[in-house]
Design a protein around this motif. Structure first.
Motif, PDB file in Angstrom:
ATOM      1  N   THR A 107      69.575 -50.493  -2.013  1.00 13.96           N
ATOM      2  CA  THR A 107      70.442 -49.465  -2.438  1.00 13.96           C
ATOM      3  C   THR A 107      70.988 -48.606  -1.216  1.00 13.96           C
ATOM      4  OG1 THR A 107      69.936 -49.845  -4.725  1.00 13.96           O
ATOM      5  CG2 THR A 107      71.322 -47.900  -4.255  1.00 13.96           C
ATOM      6  N   PRO A 108      71.887 -48.148  -1.289  1.00 15.54           N
ATOM      7  CA  PRO A 108      72.439 -47.220   0.048  1.00 15.54           C
ATOM      8  C   PRO A 108      71.643 -45.879  -0.408  1.00 15.54           C
ATOM      9  CG  PRO A 108      74.527 -48.066  -0.954  1.00 15.54           C
ATOM     10  CD  PRO A 108      73.243 -48.873  -1.704  1.00 15.54           C
ATOM     11  N   LEU A 109      71.247 -44.935   0.837  1.00 15.13           N
ATOM     12  CA  LEU A 109      70.601 -43.990   0.718  1.00 15.13           C
ATOM     13  C   LEU A 109      71.604 -43.043   0.405  1.00 15.13           C
ATOM     14  CD1 LEU A 109      67.973 -43.760   3.641  1.00 15.13           C
ATOM     15  CD2 LEU A 109      67.515 -42.923   1.014  1.00 15.13           C
ATOM     16  N   GLY A 110      71.106 -42.013  -0.676  1.00 14.59           N
ATOM     17  CA  GLY A 110      71.985 -41.040  -1.116  1.00 14.59           C
ATOM     18  C   GLY A 110      73.213 -41.484  -1.621  1.00 14.59           C
ATOM     19  N   PHE A 111      74.235 -40.446  -1.696  1.00 13.18           N
ATOM     20  CA  PHE A 111      75.582 -40.599  -2.314  1.00 13.18           C
ATOM     21  C   PHE A 111      76.689 -40.814  -1.329  1.00 13.18           C
ATOM     22  CE2 PHE A 111      73.443 -38.721  -5.823  1.00 13.18           C
ATOM     23  CZ  PHE A 111      73.536 -39.826  -6.803  1.00 13.18           C
ATOM     24  N   ALA A 112      76.468 -40.515   0.141  1.00 16.75           N
ATOM     25  CA  ALA A 112      77.407 -40.576   1.022  1.00 16.75           C
ATOM     26  C   ALA A 112      77.189 -41.392   2.172  1.00 16.75           C
ATOM     27  CB  ALA A 112      77.542 -39.203   1.697  1.00 16.75           C
ATOM     28  N   ILE A 113      78.430 -42.230   2.442  1.00 16.70           N
ATOM     29  CA  ILE A 113      78.026 -43.482   3.391  1.00 16.70           C
ATOM     30  C   ILE A 113      79.294 -43.293   4.379  1.00 16.70           C
ATOM     31  CG2 ILE A 113      78.198 -45.875   3.717  1.00 16.70           C
ATOM     32  CD1 ILE A 113      77.650 -46.298   0.834  1.00 16.70           C
ATOM     33  N   GLY A 114      79.070 -42.813   5.612  1.00 13.90           N
ATOM     34  CA  GLY A 114      79.961 -42.775   6.550  1.00 13.90           C
ATOM     35  C   GLY A 114      79.498 -41.757   7.738  1.00 13.90           C
ATOM     36  N   ASN A 115      80.430 -40.785   8.125  1.00 12.93           N
ATOM     37  CA  ASN A 115      79.844 -39.935   9.142  1.00 12.93           C
ATOM     38  C   ASN A 115      80.018 -38.601   8.606  1.00 12.93           C
ATOM     39  OD1 ASN A 115      79.492 -41.739  11.290  1.00 12.93           O
ATOM     40  ND2 ASN A 115      81.502 -42.317  10.771  1.00 12.93           N
ATOM     41  N   ALA A 116      81.245 -37.941   8.421  1.00 15.02           N
ATOM     42  CA  ALA A 116      81.358 -36.364   8.015  1.00 15.02           C
ATOM     43  C   ALA A 116      80.737 -36.017   6.768  1.00 15.02           C
ATOM     44  CB  ALA A 116      82.950 -35.977   7.919  1.00 15.02           C
ATOM     45  N   ASN A 117      80.734 -37.318   5.907  1.00 14.73           N
ATOM     46  CA  ASN A 117      80.344 -37.117   4.366  1.00 14.73           C
ATOM     47  C   ASN A 117      78.882 -37.102   4.354  1.00 14.73           C
ATOM     48  OD1 ASN A 117      80.389 -39.703   4.766  1.00 14.73           O
ATOM     49  ND2 ASN A 117      80.826 -40.334   2.784  1.00 14.73           N
ATOM     50  N   GLU A 118      78.279 -37.808   5.390  1.00 17.64           N
ATOM     51  CA  GLU A 118      76.879 -38.000   5.494  1.00 17.64           C
ATOM     52  C   GLU A 118      76.062 -36.851   6.112  1.00 17.64           C
ATOM     53  OE1 GLU A 118      74.527 -41.445   6.770  1.00 17.64           O
ATOM     54  OE2 GLU A 118      76.513 -42.649   6.371  1.00 17.64           O
ATOM     55  N   VAL A 119      77.165 -35.888   6.878  1.00 25.97           N
ATOM     56  CA  VAL A 119      76.561 -34.648   7.556  1.00 25.97           C
ATOM     57  C   VAL A 119      76.594 -33.644   6.398  1.00 25.97           C
ATOM     58  CG1 VAL A 119      77.029 -32.822   9.146  1.00 25.97           C
ATOM     59  CG2 VAL A 119      77.518 -35.011   9.990  1.00 25.97           C
ATOM     60  N   VAL A 143      85.293 -44.468  16.094  1.00 31.90           N
ATOM     61  CA  VAL A 143      84.985 -44.555  14.611  1.00 31.90           C
ATOM     62  C   VAL A 143      85.803 -43.306  13.998  1.00 31.90           C
ATOM     63  CG1 VAL A 143      82.638 -45.102  14.765  1.00 31.90           C
ATOM     64  CG2 VAL A 143      83.022 -42.667  14.606  1.00 31.90           C
ATOM     65  N   LEU A 144      86.301 -43.532  12.645  1.00 34.61           N
ATOM     66  CA  LEU A 144      87.100 -42.524  11.883  1.00 34.61           C
ATOM     67  C   LEU A 144      86.178 -41.868  11.224  1.00 34.61           C
ATOM     68  CD1 LEU A 144      89.980 -44.763  10.650  1.00 34.61           C
ATOM     69  CD2 LEU A 144      89.923 -43.545  12.687  1.00 34.61           C
ATOM     70  N   HIS A 145      85.637 -40.371  11.741  1.00 34.32           N
ATOM     71  CA  HIS A 145      84.731 -39.574  11.143  1.00 34.32           C
ATOM     72  C   HIS A 145      85.098 -39.307   9.660  1.00 34.32           C
ATOM     73  CE1 HIS A 145      84.051 -38.513  15.504  1.00 34.32           C
ATOM     74  NE2 HIS A 145      82.834 -39.117  14.882  1.00 34.32           N
ATOM     75  N   ALA A 146      86.433 -39.096   9.156  1.00 32.08           N
ATOM     76  CA  ALA A 146      86.405 -38.922   7.808  1.00 32.08           C
ATOM     77  C   ALA A 146      86.207 -40.113   6.745  1.00 32.08           C
ATOM     78  CB  ALA A 146      87.780 -38.228   7.597  1.00 32.08           C
ATOM     79  N   ALA A 147      86.227 -41.265   7.458  1.00 32.75           N
ATOM     80  CA  ALA A 147      86.194 -42.511   6.842  1.00 32.75           C
ATOM     81  C   ALA A 147      85.037 -42.828   6.029  1.00 32.75           C
ATOM     82  CB  ALA A 147      86.790 -43.766   7.359  1.00 32.75           C
ATOM     83  N   GLY A 148      84.958 -43.360   4.875  1.00 30.49           N
ATOM     84  CA  GLY A 148      83.669 -43.901   4.246  1.00 30.49           C
ATOM     85  C   GLY A 148      83.656 -43.957   2.766  1.00 30.49           C
ATOM     86  N   ILE A 149      82.590 -43.832   2.130  1.00 30.13           N
ATOM     87  CA  ILE A 149      82.378 -44.048   0.652  1.00 30.13           C
ATOM     88  C   ILE A 149      81.659 -42.752   0.155  1.00 30.13           C
ATOM     89  CG2 ILE A 149      81.916 -45.493  -1.253  1.00 30.13           C
ATOM     90  CD1 ILE A 149      82.144 -47.834   0.721  1.00 30.13           C
ATOM     91  N   ASP A 150      82.065 -42.651  -0.882  1.00 32.22           N
ATOM     92  CA  ASP A 150      81.086 -41.271  -1.905  1.00 32.22           C
ATOM     93  C   ASP A 150      80.724 -42.160  -3.083  1.00 32.22           C
ATOM     94  OD1 ASP A 150      81.073 -39.344   0.014  1.00 32.22           O
ATOM     95  OD2 ASP A 150      82.872 -38.260  -0.835  1.00 32.22           O
ATOM     96  N   LEU A 151      79.602 -42.382  -3.328  1.00 29.48           N
ATOM     97  CA  LEU A 151      78.978 -42.991  -4.607  1.00 29.48           C
ATOM     98  C   LEU A 151      79.133 -41.618  -5.624  1.00 29.48           C
ATOM     99  CD1 LEU A 151      76.011 -45.176  -3.250  1.00 29.48           C
ATOM    100  CD2 LEU A 151      78.478 -45.747  -3.719  1.00 29.48           C
ATOM    101  N   HIS A 152      79.175 -42.081  -6.965  1.00 27.25           N
ATOM    102  CA  HIS A 152      79.016 -41.052  -7.890  1.00 27.25           C
ATOM    103  C   HIS A 152      77.974 -41.540  -8.712  1.00 27.25           C
ATOM    104  CE1 HIS A 152      82.895 -39.809  -6.322  1.00 27.25           C
ATOM    105  NE2 HIS A 152      83.435 -40.735  -6.741  1.00 27.25           N
ATOM    106  N   VAL A 153      77.454 -42.561  -8.726  1.00 28.16           N
ATOM    107  CA  VAL A 153      76.393 -42.996  -9.598  1.00 28.16           C
ATOM    108  C   VAL A 153      75.352 -43.923  -8.776  1.00 28.16           C
ATOM    109  CG1 VAL A 153      77.784 -43.378 -11.729  1.00 28.16           C
ATOM    110  CG2 VAL A 153      77.820 -45.192 -10.163  1.00 28.16           C
ATOM    111  N   LYS A 154      74.127 -43.933  -9.357  1.00 28.65           N
ATOM    112  CA  LYS A 154      73.100 -44.782  -8.502  1.00 28.65           C
ATOM    113  C   LYS A 154      72.330 -45.743  -9.692  1.00 28.65           C
ATOM    114  CE  LYS A 154      71.835 -44.462  -4.619  1.00 28.65           C
ATOM    115  NZ  LYS A 154      71.139 -43.356  -3.871  1.00 28.65           N
ATOM    116  N   PRO A 155      71.965 -46.970  -9.176  1.00 30.68           N
ATOM    117  CA  PRO A 155      71.173 -47.668 -10.226  1.00 30.68           C
ATOM    118  C   PRO A 155      70.367 -47.014 -11.372  1.00 30.68           C
ATOM    119  CG  PRO A 155      70.848 -48.891  -8.149  1.00 30.68           C
ATOM    120  CD  PRO A 155      71.534 -47.277  -7.883  1.00 30.68           C
ATOM    121  N   GLY A 156      70.532 -47.111 -12.776  1.00 28.07           N
ATOM    122  CA  GLY A 156      69.669 -46.388 -13.546  1.00 28.07           C
ATOM    123  C   GLY A 156      70.570 -45.611 -14.342  1.00 28.07           C
ATOM    124  N   ASP A 157      71.711 -44.977 -13.687  1.00 32.46           N
ATOM    125  CA  ASP A 157      72.373 -44.200 -14.284  1.00 32.46           C
ATOM    126  C   ASP A 157      73.420 -44.677 -15.593  1.00 32.46           C
ATOM    127  OD1 ASP A 157      71.685 -42.102 -12.636  1.00 32.46           O
ATOM    128  OD2 ASP A 157      73.580 -42.173 -11.382  1.00 32.46           O
TER     129      ASP A 157
END
Length: 433
Positions: free
Chosen positions: A250-262, A370-384
């Motif tokens: 499963t992805p680590l955390g809720f942010a996948i990308g660059n700016a959102n991971e920072v 790379v596009l620093h603002a691009a990516g995915i924000d998760l709102h849920v994780k397994p078990g939610d």
């Protein structure tokens, strides 16, 4: 190119045949093979044949040690002996949403330990630490050795690009493996990673070896073999080394990308952040500090009381970044919602990594931006628990034209069921010499 008239002590064909037939290559011959390849005396075609023989037949522990040492000897070897404090580094085999280096380096540095984190850029679905940090306005990855040592002395942590002088043999061999179907050879992976880490001159090293959907090694047994091989290599080279086997299904955390991971990393440094990111950051920090002589360090306290955040701000400023600057924002977003109620049973890391890459967060070729603002924000994780219409994740992009291909990659990548899955720890095993 080497002078054709020079008499070479060994022949590449003999070395290839030995490994092809399942034999162990002698130390002098193996050192010569790596050196001659670095000098371009041994051709790419010959080294490709040797790499394939290694993939098929493996190498002994001694052969891997000799090859790693020969790769280190092909370039410079750094030393931090003059710092007057222990040095400890961390290496991750890469994954989706893996921003752990960002909060980890300043956290460990806040205990008076030097953390020289020579990092790389992302390629394909795994994000690069330098790409993430370059989302911070002004921050620069390239430092001279003098700047690096000064920052380690003054701040304690540095995350920067590795110089071209470290293990140049690995640079050639790495590119060759990529185009000859030999990337998966564990002796070659281990010697590639460890030649750079040992040449970097750290006293001790903690390895985060990942397994699962979004990992380089999807199978836990293969990941364990790689971890054991690298721990043995570090130990044989005089670097105190341990490894954690960690789950990357499963992805680590809720942010996948660059700016959102920072942004997410800063939340961790502020004493918050996602539970899984905090769990792994703390586990790795404890390992690093134990190797540096502080087995009882209160890591959580440094996150709570602001010491780690202070070290982060100093580290970013030292490399001309503005820790208070606004981060790049996406021009377009697309929210995916639940079509049924129940529990999230899975979010597969690999498809989410590919989708973020297609949105522009990663690169297909080394020279791509790379596009620093691009990516995915998760709102849920397994078990939610989720209900119909509840947001599951948001795609972030510069333009909406990329959304269709990203959604294509995500087809079947998440599931909602009637029962919550059993939770599993991120750290599965600890491997020592």
């Amino acid at each position: 190119m080497t002078d054709a008239a020079a008499v070479e002590p060994f022949d590449a064909v003999d070395v290839i045949r030995t490994k092809r037939d399942g034999g162990a290559v002698g130390e002098d011959a193996l050192r010569w093979m790596i050196d001659a390849y670095t000098r371009e005396y041994v051709a790419d075609s010959q080294m490709a044949a040797f790499a394939m023989a290694v993939l098929l037949n493996g190498m002994t522990r001694d052969e891997i040690r000799v090859m790693t040492d020969a790769m280190i000897a092909s370039g410079e070897r750094m030393s931090f002996a003059g710092l007057g404090k222990p040095t400890v580094d961390k290496h991750s085999t890469g994954g989706v949403g893996d921003k752990i280096t960002l909060p980890l380096a300043p956290l460990v540095a806040s205990f008076g330990v030097a953390v020289p984190q020579l990092s790389g850029r992302g390629l394909g679905h795994t994000g690069g630490t330098l790409d993430k940090l370059e989302a911070i306005p002004g921050w620069r990855a390239a430092l001279s050795n003098d700047e690096m040592v000064a920052q380690l002395r003054d701040v304690g942590a540095v995350i920067c690009a590795a110089g071209s002088g470290l293990a140049p043999a690995d640079k050639r061999l790495y590119a060759l493996r990529d185009v000859t179907g030999t990337v998966e050879a564990i002796p070659l992976i281990a010697s590639s990673i460890m030649s750079k880490k040992i040449a970097e001159g750290t006293d001790s090293l903690v390895l985060d070896v990942k397994f699962g959907s979004g990992a380089f090694m999807q199978d836990i047994d293969r990941a364990r073999e790689l971890a054991r091989t690298m721990v043995a290599l570090g130990t044989d080279s005089g670097v105190a080394t341990t490894a954690l086997l960690t789950d990357m299904n499963t992805p680590l955390g809720f942010a996948i990308g660059n700016a959102n991971e920072v942004r997410e990393s800063v939340e961790v440094l502020a004493g918050g952040g996602p539970a899984d990111v905090v769990e792994l950051t703390v586990a790795l920090a404890r390992e690093m500090l134990a190797l540096a002589g502080q087995p009882d360090a209160d890591v959580e306290a440094a996150l709570r009381d602001g010491r780690a955040m202070d070290a982060w701000r100093s580290m970013i400023r030292a490399q001309d970044g503005d820790p208070d600057a606004a981060m790049p924002q996406p021009n377009e977003t697309h929210v995916v919602t639940a079509t049924e109620s129940g529990y999230v049973t899975s979010l597969e890391a690999l498809p989410f990594g590919i989708a973020a890459w297609r949105l522009g967060a990663g690169r297909a070729r080394a020279q791509d931006p790379v596009l620093h603002a691009a990516g995915i924000d998760l709102h849920v994780k397994p078990g939610d628990a989720v209900t119909v219409g509840q947001p599951l994740f948001t795609l972030l992009g510069q333009d909406a034209t990329r959304f269709d291909r990203a959604l294509e990659a995500l087809d079947g990548a998440w599931h909602v069921g009637s029962n919550a899955p059993a939770s599993a720890p991120i750290v599965r095993e600890r491997i020592t010499a």
